[in-house]
Write an enzyme that holds these catalytic residues in place. Structure first.
Site, PDB file in Angstrom:
ATOM      1  N   THR A 136       0.825  -1.210   0.000  1.00  0.00           N
ATOM      2  CA  THR A 136       0.000   0.000   0.000  1.00  0.00           C
ATOM      3  C   THR A 136       0.860   1.261   0.000  1.00  0.00           C
ATOM      4  O   THR A 136       2.016   1.235   0.465  1.00  0.00           O
ATOM      5  CB  THR A 136      -0.896  -0.019   1.259  1.00  0.00           C
ATOM      6  OG1 THR A 136      -1.462   1.269   1.471  1.00  0.00           O
ATOM      7  CG2 THR A 136      -0.095  -0.355   2.525  1.00  0.00           C
ATOM      8  N   ASP A 137       0.262   2.364  -0.461  1.00  0.00           N
ATOM      9  CA  ASP A 137       0.962   3.665  -0.384  1.00  0.00           C
ATOM     10  C   ASP A 137       1.042   4.173   1.053  1.00  0.00           C
ATOM     11  O   ASP A 137       1.798   5.097   1.346  1.00  0.00           O
ATOM     12  CB  ASP A 137       0.280   4.707  -1.284  1.00  0.00           C
ATOM     13  CG  ASP A 137      -1.171   5.004  -0.934  1.00  0.00           C
ATOM     14  OD1 ASP A 137      -1.725   4.353  -0.022  1.00  0.00           O
ATOM     15  OD2 ASP A 137      -1.773   5.895  -1.587  1.00  0.00           O
ATOM     16  N   GLU A 138       0.270   3.549   1.964  1.00  0.00           N
ATOM     17  CA  GLU A 138       0.228   4.074   3.341  1.00  0.00           C
ATOM     18  C   GLU A 138       1.549   3.892   4.072  1.00  0.00           C
ATOM     19  O   GLU A 138       1.794   4.544   5.087  1.00  0.00           O
ATOM     20  CB  GLU A 138      -0.934   3.433   4.114  1.00  0.00           C
ATOM     21  CG  GLU A 138      -2.243   3.632   3.378  1.00  0.00           C
ATOM     22  CD  GLU A 138      -3.501   3.341   4.185  1.00  0.00           C
ATOM     23  OE1 GLU A 138      -3.453   3.435   5.414  1.00  0.00           O
ATOM     24  OE2 GLU A 138      -4.527   3.033   3.551  1.00  0.00           O
ATOM     25  N   TYR A 162      -1.781  -0.536  10.981  1.00  0.00           N
ATOM     26  CA  TYR A 162      -1.901  -1.195   9.674  1.00  0.00           C
ATOM     27  C   TYR A 162      -0.697  -0.875   8.786  1.00  0.00           C
ATOM     28  O   TYR A 162      -0.013  -1.768   8.276  1.00  0.00           O
ATOM     29  CB  TYR A 162      -3.203  -0.766   8.977  1.00  0.00           C
ATOM     30  CG  TYR A 162      -3.222  -1.083   7.491  1.00  0.00           C
ATOM     31  CD1 TYR A 162      -3.190  -2.395   7.039  1.00  0.00           C
ATOM     32  CD2 TYR A 162      -3.260  -0.062   6.535  1.00  0.00           C
ATOM     33  CE1 TYR A 162      -3.182  -2.693   5.677  1.00  0.00           C
ATOM     34  CE2 TYR A 162      -3.272  -0.345   5.179  1.00  0.00           C
ATOM     35  CZ  TYR A 162      -3.226  -1.660   4.754  1.00  0.00           C
ATOM     36  OH  TYR A 162      -3.223  -1.954   3.407  1.00  0.00           O
ATOM     37  N   LYS A 166       2.336  -3.282   7.319  1.00  0.00           N
ATOM     38  CA  LYS A 166       2.611  -3.474   5.884  1.00  0.00           C
ATOM     39  C   LYS A 166       4.052  -3.035   5.571  1.00  0.00           C
ATOM     40  O   LYS A 166       4.749  -3.690   4.786  1.00  0.00           O
ATOM     41  CB  LYS A 166       1.618  -2.669   5.030  1.00  0.00           C
ATOM     42  CG  LYS A 166       0.194  -3.189   5.051  1.00  0.00           C
ATOM     43  CD  LYS A 166       0.029  -4.582   4.470  1.00  0.00           C
ATOM     44  CE  LYS A 166       0.225  -4.640   2.975  1.00  0.00           C
ATOM     45  NZ  LYS A 166      -0.126  -6.000   2.451  1.00  0.00           N
TER      46      LYS A 166
HETATM   47  P1  NAD Z   1      -9.398  -7.504   2.317  1.00  0.00           P
HETATM   48  O1  NAD Z   1      -9.353  -7.219   3.776  1.00  0.00           O
HETATM   49  O2  NAD Z   1     -10.636  -7.235   1.545  1.00  0.00           O
HETATM   50  O3  NAD Z   1      -9.010  -9.036   2.048  1.00  0.00           O
HETATM   51  C1  NAD Z   1      -7.982  -9.684   2.734  1.00  0.00           C
HETATM   52  C2  NAD Z   1      -8.133 -11.180   2.468  1.00  0.00           C
HETATM   53  O4  NAD Z   1      -7.054 -11.858   3.137  1.00  0.00           O
HETATM   54  C3  NAD Z   1      -9.436 -11.761   3.015  1.00  0.00           C
HETATM   55  O5  NAD Z   1      -9.995 -12.633   2.069  1.00  0.00           O
HETATM   56  C4  NAD Z   1      -8.983 -12.537   4.254  1.00  0.00           C
HETATM   57  O6  NAD Z   1      -9.799 -13.657   4.541  1.00  0.00           O
HETATM   58  C5  NAD Z   1      -7.580 -12.952   3.855  1.00  0.00           C
HETATM   59  N1  NAD Z   1      -6.703 -13.199   5.018  1.00  0.00           N
HETATM   60  C6  NAD Z   1      -6.555 -12.425   6.121  1.00  0.00           C
HETATM   61  N2  NAD Z   1      -5.675 -12.972   6.957  1.00  0.00           N
HETATM   62  C7  NAD Z   1      -5.233 -14.114   6.362  1.00  0.00           C
HETATM   63  C8  NAD Z   1      -4.297 -15.103   6.726  1.00  0.00           C
HETATM   64  N3  NAD Z   1      -3.621 -15.038   7.877  1.00  0.00           N
HETATM   65  N4  NAD Z   1      -4.082 -16.129   5.876  1.00  0.00           N
HETATM   66  C9  NAD Z   1      -4.765 -16.211   4.701  1.00  0.00           C
HETATM   67  N5  NAD Z   1      -5.662 -15.309   4.324  1.00  0.00           N
HETATM   68  C10 NAD Z   1      -5.897 -14.261   5.134  1.00  0.00           C
HETATM   69  O7  NAD Z   1      -8.160  -6.694   1.705  1.00  0.00           O
HETATM   70  P2  NAD Z   1      -8.002  -6.005   0.287  1.00  0.00           P
HETATM   71  O8  NAD Z   1      -8.561  -4.636   0.349  1.00  0.00           O
HETATM   72  O9  NAD Z   1      -8.470  -6.936  -0.749  1.00  0.00           O
HETATM   73  O10 NAD Z   1      -6.419  -5.874   0.219  1.00  0.00           O
HETATM   74  C11 NAD Z   1      -5.615  -6.918  -0.334  1.00  0.00           C
HETATM   75  C12 NAD Z   1      -4.163  -6.508  -0.232  1.00  0.00           C
HETATM   76  O11 NAD Z   1      -3.947  -5.299  -0.937  1.00  0.00           O
HETATM   77  C13 NAD Z   1      -3.689  -6.254   1.189  1.00  0.00           C
HETATM   78  O12 NAD Z   1      -2.382  -6.764   1.323  1.00  0.00           O
HETATM   79  C14 NAD Z   1      -3.697  -4.751   1.322  1.00  0.00           C
HETATM   80  O13 NAD Z   1      -2.733  -4.319   2.246  1.00  0.00           O
HETATM   81  C15 NAD Z   1      -3.344  -4.336  -0.083  1.00  0.00           C
HETATM   82  N6  NAD Z   1      -3.861  -3.031  -0.523  1.00  0.00           N
HETATM   83  C16 NAD Z   1      -5.177  -2.711  -0.370  1.00  0.00           C
HETATM   84  C17 NAD Z   1      -5.648  -1.480  -0.824  1.00  0.00           C
HETATM   85  C18 NAD Z   1      -7.099  -1.098  -0.721  1.00  0.00           C
HETATM   86  O14 NAD Z   1      -7.458   0.045  -1.042  1.00  0.00           O
HETATM   87  N7  NAD Z   1      -7.994  -1.991  -0.315  1.00  0.00           N
HETATM   88  C19 NAD Z   1      -4.765  -0.580  -1.426  1.00  0.00           C
HETATM   89  C20 NAD Z   1      -3.421  -0.944  -1.572  1.00  0.00           C
HETATM   90  C21 NAD Z   1      -2.975  -2.171  -1.116  1.00  0.00           C
HETATM   91  P1  TYD Z   2     -10.689   3.828   4.266  1.00  0.00           P
HETATM   92  O1  TYD Z   2     -11.645   3.431   3.196  1.00  0.00           O
HETATM   93  O2  TYD Z   2     -10.817   3.188   5.624  1.00  0.00           O
HETATM   94  O3  TYD Z   2      -9.231   3.632   3.673  1.00  0.00           O
HETATM   95  P2  TYD Z   2      -7.794   4.136   4.276  1.00  0.00           P
HETATM   96  O4  TYD Z   2      -7.935   4.532   5.689  1.00  0.00           O
HETATM   97  O5  TYD Z   2      -6.968   2.903   4.100  1.00  0.00           O
HETATM   98  O6  TYD Z   2      -7.364   5.285   3.382  1.00  0.00           O
HETATM   99  O7  TYD Z   2     -10.801   5.378   4.464  1.00  0.00           O
HETATM  100  C1  TYD Z   2     -10.624   6.284   3.377  1.00  0.00           C
HETATM  101  C2  TYD Z   2     -10.693   7.683   3.937  1.00  0.00           C
HETATM  102  O8  TYD Z   2     -12.035   7.917   4.393  1.00  0.00           O
HETATM  103  C3  TYD Z   2      -9.802   7.894   5.159  1.00  0.00           C
HETATM  104  O9  TYD Z   2      -9.285   9.207   5.119  1.00  0.00           O
HETATM  105  C4  TYD Z   2     -10.751   7.732   6.329  1.00  0.00           C
HETATM  106  C5  TYD Z   2     -12.079   8.235   5.787  1.00  0.00           C
HETATM  107  N1  TYD Z   2     -13.297   7.593   6.344  1.00  0.00           N
HETATM  108  C6  TYD Z   2     -14.347   8.392   6.798  1.00  0.00           C
HETATM  109  O10 TYD Z   2     -14.273   9.641   6.758  1.00  0.00           O
HETATM  110  N2  TYD Z   2     -15.457   7.782   7.292  1.00  0.00           N
HETATM  111  C7  TYD Z   2     -15.574   6.440   7.391  1.00  0.00           C
HETATM  112  O11 TYD Z   2     -16.617   5.927   7.900  1.00  0.00           O
HETATM  113  C8  TYD Z   2     -14.500   5.628   6.896  1.00  0.00           C
HETATM  114  C9  TYD Z   2     -14.593   4.123   6.967  1.00  0.00           C
HETATM  115  C10 TYD Z   2     -13.380   6.264   6.376  1.00  0.00           C
END
Ligand code: NAD
Ligand code: TYD
Length: 359
Positions: A136-138, A162, A166
């Protein structure tokens, strides 16, 4: 050949699995999908693959070394794409332990199992192998307004449990490359949105709450900025990095689309008003400013020039096209929304938002 996908029942992982197996023209290698099915994992996302022999689902933990060893020996994948993670910042603030366990220890276990497994392969197989770590960019921390977007050289300054977990996993991946020569690739992507997004994250939460006539919680002033990328574009970027990325390199992935949260919420309200008008009035009336997230990062922005220059990837969707598709998907999948809003989901909403009144 097979690829091992971890976390392939989550939001991005399931989109990746579906896209991979649907991609016309590209080789559709089978997928072994290892997922623990935590609250965020959902096999309904993969229902269209029922009976498809190219998808083998295994319920299990990436931290289970014996299981990972067995899967590597049995399926001899030519690559691992590691999505499995705890992914929600608010949950990491409430309970960081699971984030250390899965994101740090789980990634460590995968790396170690892969390192040992590679020793048993012929040179050609070993050289062709890839371990792609999805991050992630975070990890880069928070940007001041007007500061240049994150490049791959930006120092890691994670601020939440988080992002710290990561960042730790990214460092492990880097170290396994430098020390053991593991053929790794790392991607650092901005905020995704799209189908199958669990409604604890901003965009799906706003869609489902707005449809239910519930308050739309905006943390603090709502002027925190994120870069948003349609999930299908993220999946295409991962495929490009897997196919052509240089081993040991990191690629930032972003949508060139910075927007403040309040604007995101207003856009979703306007689209819902257009596609499914509410007799009670415009959805924006439901916007409710609530207490801010502790340590809330103010701004993320991705400089995605490296992946474009080296691999020719650019997002296909603009925010306008992607968010319209996404809102329509939620309107057409009320059954999916109802299914994920289980007891556990209601408990989270009550714990996290209950009593979280105006700042
Ligand atoms: P998500 O929370 O929707 O899905 C995570 C999945 O991992 C779930 O299916 C869960 O059951 C599985 N999981 C959790 N713990 C596990 C374990 N110990 N063993 C096996 N499986 C396990 O997450 P997402 O949003 O799909 O993100 C996927 C990846 O992409 C993550 O690594 C996250 O850090 C990264 N990412 C997400 C975003 C975003 O905006 N959602 C952006 C950049 C990077
Ligand atoms: P989120 O979707 O949780 O992603 P991330 O924290 O990984 O960026 O949140 C996106 C942005 O929205 C973040 O600045 C937090 C804000 N947010 C709210 O303002 N209200 C909410 O209920 C949630 C879940 C997030």
């Amino acid at each position: 050949m097979t690829i091992l996908v971890t976390g392939g029942a989550g939001f991005i992982g399931s989109n990746f699995v579906l896209d991979w197996l649907a991609a016309g023209g590209e080789p559709t290698e089978p997928i072994v999908n290892l997922d623990a099915l935590t609250y965020a994992g959902n096999l309904h996302n993969l229902a269209s693959l029922a009976g498809d022999a190219r998808h083998v689902f295994v319920r299990g933990d990436i931290g289970d070394r014996l299981l990972v060893d067995r899967l590597l020996a049995e399926h001899r994948p030519r690559a691992i794409v590691n999505f499995a993670a705890e992914s929600h910042v608010d949950r990491s603030i409430l309970g960081p332990g699971a984030f250390i366990k899965t994101n740090v220890e789980g990634t460590f276990t995968l790396l170690e199992a892969t390192r040992v497994h590679l020793q048993s392969l012929e040179l050609a197989e070993r050289e062709a192998f890839r371990f792609l770590h999805v991050s992630t960019d975070e990890v880069y921390g928070s940007l001041a307004p007007g500061a240049p977007a994150f490049t791959e050289e930006h120092p890691f300054e994670p601020n939440s449990p988080y992002s710290a977990s990561k960042a730790a996993s990214d460092h492990l991946v880097r170290a396994w490359f430098h020390t053991y020569g593991l053929p790794v690739l790392t991607t650092n992507c901005s905020n995704n949105y799209g189908p199958y997004h669990f409604p604890e994250k901003l965009i799906p939460l706003v869609i489902v709450n707005a449809l239910a006539g519930k308050p739309l919680p905006v943390y603090g002033d709502g002027w925190q900025v994120r870069d948003w990328l349609y999930v299908g574009d993220h999946c295409a970027a991962i495929r490009a990095v897997l196919a052509r990325g240089r081993v040991g390199e990191t690629y930032n992935i972003g949508g060139w689309n910075e927007k403040p949260n309040i604007e995101i919420v207003q856009t979703v309200c306007a689209l819902l008003d257009e596609m499914r008008p509410d007799p009670a009035g415009p959805r924006a009336r439901l916007i409710t400013h609530v207490k801010d997230r502790p340590g809330h990062d103010r701004r993320y922005a991705i400089d995605a020039r490296k992946i474009e220059r080296e691999l020719g990837w650019r997002p296909a969707e603009t925010f306008e096209t992607g968010i319209r598709k996404t809102v329509r998907w939620y309107l057409e999948h009320a059954d999916w929304v109802a299914q994920v809003q289980s007891g556990a989901y209601r408990d989270w909403v009550a714990t996290h938002y209950g009593g979280r009144t105006a700042p």
